[in-house]
Scaffold this active site. Structure first.
Site, PDB file in Angstrom:
ATOM      1  N   ASP A  30      94.043  57.383  37.084  1.00 31.31           N
ATOM      2  CA  ASP A  30      93.365  58.063  38.173  1.00 31.31           C
ATOM      3  C   ASP A  30      94.124  59.364  38.432  1.00 31.31           C
ATOM      4  O   ASP A  30      95.341  59.435  38.207  1.00 31.31           O
ATOM      5  CB  ASP A  30      93.361  57.190  39.439  1.00 31.31           C
ATOM      6  CG  ASP A  30      92.388  57.682  40.490  1.00 31.31           C
ATOM      7  OD1 ASP A  30      91.318  57.066  40.642  1.00 31.31           O
ATOM      8  OD2 ASP A  30      92.689  58.685  41.169  1.00 31.31           O
ATOM      9  N   LYS A 170      69.874  51.144  39.732  1.00 26.51           N
ATOM     10  CA  LYS A 170      70.773  51.453  40.844  1.00 26.51           C
ATOM     11  C   LYS A 170      70.204  52.567  41.717  1.00 26.51           C
ATOM     12  O   LYS A 170      70.272  52.492  42.954  1.00 26.51           O
ATOM     13  CB  LYS A 170      72.140  51.862  40.305  1.00 26.51           C
ATOM     14  CG  LYS A 170      73.157  52.238  41.395  1.00 26.51           C
ATOM     15  CD  LYS A 170      73.458  51.065  42.337  1.00 26.51           C
ATOM     16  CE  LYS A 170      74.344  51.468  43.500  1.00 26.51           C
ATOM     17  NZ  LYS A 170      75.708  51.829  43.111  1.00 26.51           N
ATOM     18  N   ASN A 173      67.314  51.206  43.772  1.00 28.54           N
ATOM     19  CA  ASN A 173      67.870  50.391  44.854  1.00 28.54           C
ATOM     20  C   ASN A 173      68.415  51.259  45.978  1.00 28.54           C
ATOM     21  O   ASN A 173      68.148  51.025  47.164  1.00 28.54           O
ATOM     22  CB  ASN A 173      68.974  49.492  44.305  1.00 28.54           C
ATOM     23  CG  ASN A 173      69.688  48.718  45.398  1.00 28.54           C
ATOM     24  OD1 ASN A 173      69.203  47.696  45.879  1.00 28.54           O
ATOM     25  ND2 ASN A 173      70.854  49.201  45.810  1.00 28.54           N
ATOM     26  N   ASN A 174      69.177  52.281  45.618  1.00 30.85           N
ATOM     27  CA  ASN A 174      69.789  53.115  46.635  1.00 30.85           C
ATOM     28  C   ASN A 174      68.783  54.007  47.347  1.00 30.85           C
ATOM     29  O   ASN A 174      68.962  54.335  48.522  1.00 30.85           O
ATOM     30  CB  ASN A 174      70.914  53.950  46.029  1.00 30.85           C
ATOM     31  CG  ASN A 174      72.170  53.132  45.818  1.00 30.85           C
ATOM     32  OD1 ASN A 174      72.122  51.911  45.803  1.00 30.85           O
ATOM     33  ND2 ASN A 174      73.293  53.790  45.633  1.00 30.85           N
ATOM     34  N   SER A 177      67.403  51.550  49.962  1.00 27.22           N
ATOM     35  CA  SER A 177      68.357  51.131  50.989  1.00 27.22           C
ATOM     36  C   SER A 177      68.806  52.297  51.865  1.00 27.22           C
ATOM     37  O   SER A 177      68.971  52.134  53.079  1.00 27.22           O
ATOM     38  CB  SER A 177      69.567  50.444  50.356  1.00 27.22           C
ATOM     39  OG  SER A 177      70.269  51.325  49.511  1.00 27.22           O
TER      40      SER A 177
END
Length: 294
Positions: A30, A170, A173-174, A177
């Protein structure tokens, strides 16, 4: 397995920890040194670059915020592509635009590597508990290689039907939502402005399609069953929505979403759907999208 993991943030760090606890070796990277420190404290190995995290890995996971970060992590200088070895598989678990997913997959394929798109649903708490919902898109043989990893981080894995379909699922879905989040806030604001108790409002709405959702109530019984005979007429839905919008305006709780929905109901009425069930708004919108009719 040897897992390379790029992106040790709010979701990625607990996911990497759960993979470690599943008995796999995880070399993480990271840009944030504190994230790398925490991964090391969890028992993981730390890489100095995405390329280093990919060296010797069977699978390389990317879990970063945006498409530009995915592209940099995979294809940029010191990116995963520089460390991938023959037979390694990229597992892209970020939430990015599906067309960007397709483009990145194509670039990796051009260099001889396959990719699975497997964005996750649910929250950071579910990530910590290893109970994510994984929406996976890829070739069947590639997906099978990923299941031992998915079992470490997820409670449910859904094969969405091929490359790119996980990313698309995805986003759909988003879309629903996140839009419902605004509608929920508007409904509770209207309730409060009307003098209603919020707890009682939630109890009442939780027992209707408002709270249960149309997928579990109206749609299976009507439009998805091919039945548009009205249980609740579309033009009456238009009337009721107009009443709610007017009430909000009078109380200083103007809706932003409501008027848009009202125009959609009006347009459906203009297409002779006013006397059909209110779920007929679905075939109306499908027609607008150039899909098949009823």
């Amino acid at each position: 397995m040897n897992i390379g993991f790029v992106g040790l943030g709010t979701m990625g760090l607990p996911m990497a920890r759960n993979i470690l606890e599943g008995g796999h070796r995880v070399t993480g990277f990271d840009l944030d040194s504190e994230a790398r420190r925490r991964h090391h404290a969890n028992g993981g190995e730390v890489a100095g670059s995405a390329a280093e995290a990919a060296r010797g890995a069977d699978l390389v996971v990317t879990m970063v915020p945006e498409a530009r970060h995915v592209r940099d992590a995979l294809l940029g200088p010191n990116g995963v592509i520089e460390g991938l070895q023959g037979g390694a598989l990229v597992v892209e678990m970020s939430t990015i635009h599906p067309l960007e997913t397709d483009a990145i997959r194509a670039e990796l394929a051009g260099r001889g590597f396959a990719m699975v798109d497997a964005p996750v649903g649910r929250t950071a708490q579910h990530a910590r508990e290893g109970r994510l919902l994984i929406m996976a898109g890829g070739e069947p043989t590639d997906l099978r290689r990923c299941y031992p990893l998915f079992e470490c981080v997820g409670e449910v894995t859904v094969d969405c039907g091929g490359p790119g379909r996980g990313s698309r699922m995805k986003i759909v879905n988003n879309f629903m939502s996140t839009a419902l989040n605004v509608l929920t806030a508007e409904a509770l604001t209207l309730a409060e402005a009307s003098g209603l108790d919020i707890g009682l409002t939630i109890d009442v709405l939780s027992g209707t399609a408002a709270g249960k959702g149309h997928f579990r109530t109206t749609y299976p019984a009507k439009v998805l069953a091919g039945d548009l005979d009205p249980d609740f007429m579309l033009r009456l839905a238009h009337k009721d929505l107009a009443l709610a919008i007017d009430l909000g305006c009078r109380l200083g709780a103007d809706s932003l979403l409501g008027p848009v929905a009202l125009e959609i109901y009006r347009a459906a009425i203009d297409r002779d759907r006013g006397t059909q069930d209110w779920t007929a708004v679905y075939p109306f919108i499908r027609e607008r999208a150039g899909l098949d009719g009823d």
